[in-house]
Design a protein around this motif. Structure first.
Motif: not given
Lengths: 228, 457
Positions: A210-217
């Motif tokens: 999971v790419a955190v940049e995608e997860l975390n707005e």
């Protein structure tokens, strides 16, 4: 096993309030092995701290093993963490004055169960450290320290294992060995595993990345680094 | 791993700081404990000796001085009381035991006490009558003394007559005087009065043994003016009694009167009755039943030539005075402990910044904030407790060493075992130590684990 819903987290300091995490939704199934990949400052460690109950979200739902950690008091989260979570840190954070086996025992010391020295010894022996039980961290190689940190995270057979850059301080072959051991042991225990890493090669070993940049707005765009 | 193990392990990680802070606490607690132990033991030992004789007769003056001089062989005699007072006193109803003492001579700093064989019948509390380690006691009872005393008085009167007679013939005086002394000494010699029973410590330190002879000296402090004409033979050595008897040398009072220079010059510069043939004091035990003790004391205190002192009361008065010094010393000891505990606080506080990671790791492993608090408080309390135990141990050792010294100097036996007060003080110090630990512990308690772990990557 893990369900995050509309989670927000800010840090307060004298300079003011800094929002660092906003996760609309995130789920991990029981027994699943997930790699959170992202650059430094993307919010990986913050996310792990919320999952372990070491930190609390300002709003939203952080449900782990059926418990919404945002609704638990601090001491309830402490107990939850002691009983259900194993944590492996990037620089291992072994305690200097304690031997290898004592460091592993510490992983179980706050769970309210009787600490089993034999189990800690067997665990270390299974990680090929049976001959280094009484060695202090400073007397161990970096790879051996990583094994002790892994054993400590596995002590007490936790349902959830969190690891923050577990191979970040290791060279290639040692990192590979530790990663293999981590995955294998998590599988043996049937534990859910969430690992934060910036290394795609590490992430490739996991069931899901999971790419955190995608997860975390609120995470800075890839290639940028945030201060939080 | 238990909290106590964590505490122990953390203390071992900083050996120098742990040892130094523990020693500083030990110093204060040891001081406090030693003061208390010595005070209590010496008070008990003094009272034990005072229990040997519940009433002492002596010349008018300070009853404390009389008590110390007659029972503890300290200080100076305030003068003599008439011999007749002794004779009258021993017939007084209620007087169960009494022994006269005449003092003024010494041998190598150990007091020579002229008395009767009644002295060997004294009941030492908790011990009974003094036993002989070697040889046998001399025999010279009250009646023997009366008879000899009559001779002494007769010789004195003859002396006085010679003196008047020779007033205008000074050149003959010395010859007459020598003649009478010689006769009195001869009589004493014939009666076998130049004998001594030596207390255990006195024997040990002077090397006197049964069969040895020694020459008494007239000056207690300097040993000057030896009575070369009165060599005295040791016939017995006493077992230790733990009382000042151990430091005394007992001779028949008759021998004392017979020694040249004692008959005519025994005058005190400290007041009291000027009776050269009197006695310095009378030790006695008066039955406490039916109010005899009080009545005898009051009756004899009403007389102009004698006072009756109650040794136990005098010793308690003395310790009441000493108690103020004792309290001041204890306050100093408490201040030492307080400074030591502040040292513990500072030492622990100095480590807090460096230990943020440790606390954060423990928190990450599930330790509650209060566990971290207890850990630091436990370390502080443990230093205080171990320091306290070490201090009490050191004080017991110190008091034991001092006890040997006090016994060698005064014959008073001290028993310096830690008491309830030491235990309570130990608990108090541990509690205050734990409180002192609260200051750094609060800082540890407030450690934000998530941040501490992030910043220590």
């Amino acid at each position: 096993m893990i369900r995050l819903q509309d989670v927000e987290k800010s840090f307060r300091s004298q300079a003011g309030v800094t929002p660092v995490l906003r996760v609309p939704a995130f789920q991990v199934a029981a027994g699943e092995h997930v790699a959170l990949i992202g650059a430094s400052g993307s919010g990986k460690t913050t996310l792990l701290n919320l999952l372990s109950g070491l930190d609390r979200a300002d709003s939203g739902v952080v449900e782990v093993a059926g418990q919404d950690l945002t609704r638990l008091s601090e001491s309830e989260r402490d107990r939850f963490r002691a009983q259900a979570v194993g944590y492996m840190f990037q620089s291992f954070h072994l305690l200097d004055g304690f031997s290898a086996v004592e460091n592993v025992e510490l992983g179980e010391s706050f769970a309210g169960r009787k600490v089993d020295r034999g189990q800690a010894e067997r665990l270390l022996a299974s990680l090929e450290l049976g001959h280094r039980l009484d060695y202090k961290p400073s007397e161990l190689s970096i790879g051996q320290q990583a094994r002790v940190a892994l054993a400590r995270a596995l002590a007490g057979s936790p349902q959830l294992i969190l690891a923050d850059e577990p191979t970040g301080a290791l060279d290639g072959s040692t990192a590979e060995t530790i990663l293999t051991l981590l995955l294998a042991r998590a599988r043996e225990l049937g534990a859910t595993l969430v690992v934060a890493t910036h290394d795609p090669a590490v992430a490739a070993h996991f069931d899901r990345t999971v790419a955190v940049e995608e997860l975390n707005e609120l995470a800075p765009a890839a290639g940028q680094e945030a201060s939080a | 791993m238990k909290l106590s193990q964590l505490v122990g392990r953390n203390l071992k990680r900083r050996p120098l700081a742990t040892v130094l802070t523990t020693l500083s606490v030990a110093l204060g607690v040891g001081l406090f404990s030693a003061i208390g132990a010595l005070r209590q033991a010496s008070e008990q030992a003094f009272e034990r000796t005072a229990g040997m004789s519940n009433l002492v007769l002596g010349a008018k003056g300070s009853p404390l001085e009389l008590t110390l001089n007659s029972l503890y062989h300290m200080g100076f005699s305030a003068g003599n009381i008439p011999y007749s007072a002794y004779q009258e006193y021993r017939e007084t109803a209620g007087v169960q035991w009494c022994a006269p003492t005449v003092v003024g001579d010494a041998y190598r700093g150990f007091r020579i006490v002229g008395t009767t064989d009644e002295i060997f019948e004294v009941e030492v509390p908790g011990l009974g009558k003094p036993q002989l380690r070697d040889g046998e006691a001399w025999s010279h009872g009250p009646e023997d003394l009366d008879a000899f005393h009559a001779e002494v008085v007769a010789h004195a009167e003859l002396d006085a007559h010679d003196h008047d007679h020779d007033h205008d013939h000074d050149h003959d005086h010395d010859h007459a005087h020598d003649h009478h002394d010689h006769t009195l000494e001869q009589l004493a010699e014939e009666l076998g009065l130049f004998v001594a029973v030596v207390g255990a410590t006195a024997a040990e330190e002077t090397g006197l043994k049964v069969g040895s002879t020694f020459v008494p000296a007239h000056d207690v402090m300097t040993g000057a003016d030896a009575h070369e004409d009165a060599p005295t033979r040791v016939v017995g050595i006493l077992e230790p009694t733990g009382t000042p008897m151990d430091r005394a040398i007992f001779i028949p009072a008759g021998a004392f009167y017979a020694i040249a220079g004692h008959q005519a010059t025994e005058q005190s510069s400290f007041g009291g009755t000027r009776d050269p043939h009197g006695v310095s004091a009378v030790l006695s035990y008066v039955t406490p039943k039916s109010g005899y003790h009080l009545r005898v004391r009051n009756a004899w205190n009403d007389r102009l030539d004698v006072q009756a002192a109650w040794p136990v009361i005098e010793v308690r008065k003395l310790f009441a005075v000493v108690g103020n010094i004792d309290a001041a010393l204890r306050i100093i000891a408490i201040l030492v402990v307080v400074v030591a505990l502040v040292g513990v606080l500072v030492a622990l506080s100095n480590t807090m910044a460096a230990r943020q990671r440790e606390f954060a790791v423990l928190r990450a492993l599930g330790a509650r904030r209060r566990t971290i608090l207890a850990l630091v408080v436990g370390e502080s309390a443990a230093i205080a407790l171990f320091g306290g135990i070490l201090g009490v141990g050191l004080s017991a050792l110190g008091a034991w060493v001092a006890a040997a010294q006090v016994r060698a100097m005064t014959g008073v036996s001290l028993s310096p075992l830690p008491g309830l007060a030491d235990l309570l003080f130990l608990l108090a110090v541990t509690a205050v130590g734990a409180l002192a630990g609260l200051v750094p512990a609060w800082r540890a308690y407030r450690t934000e684990a998530a941040r501490a772990l992030s910043s220590s990557l």
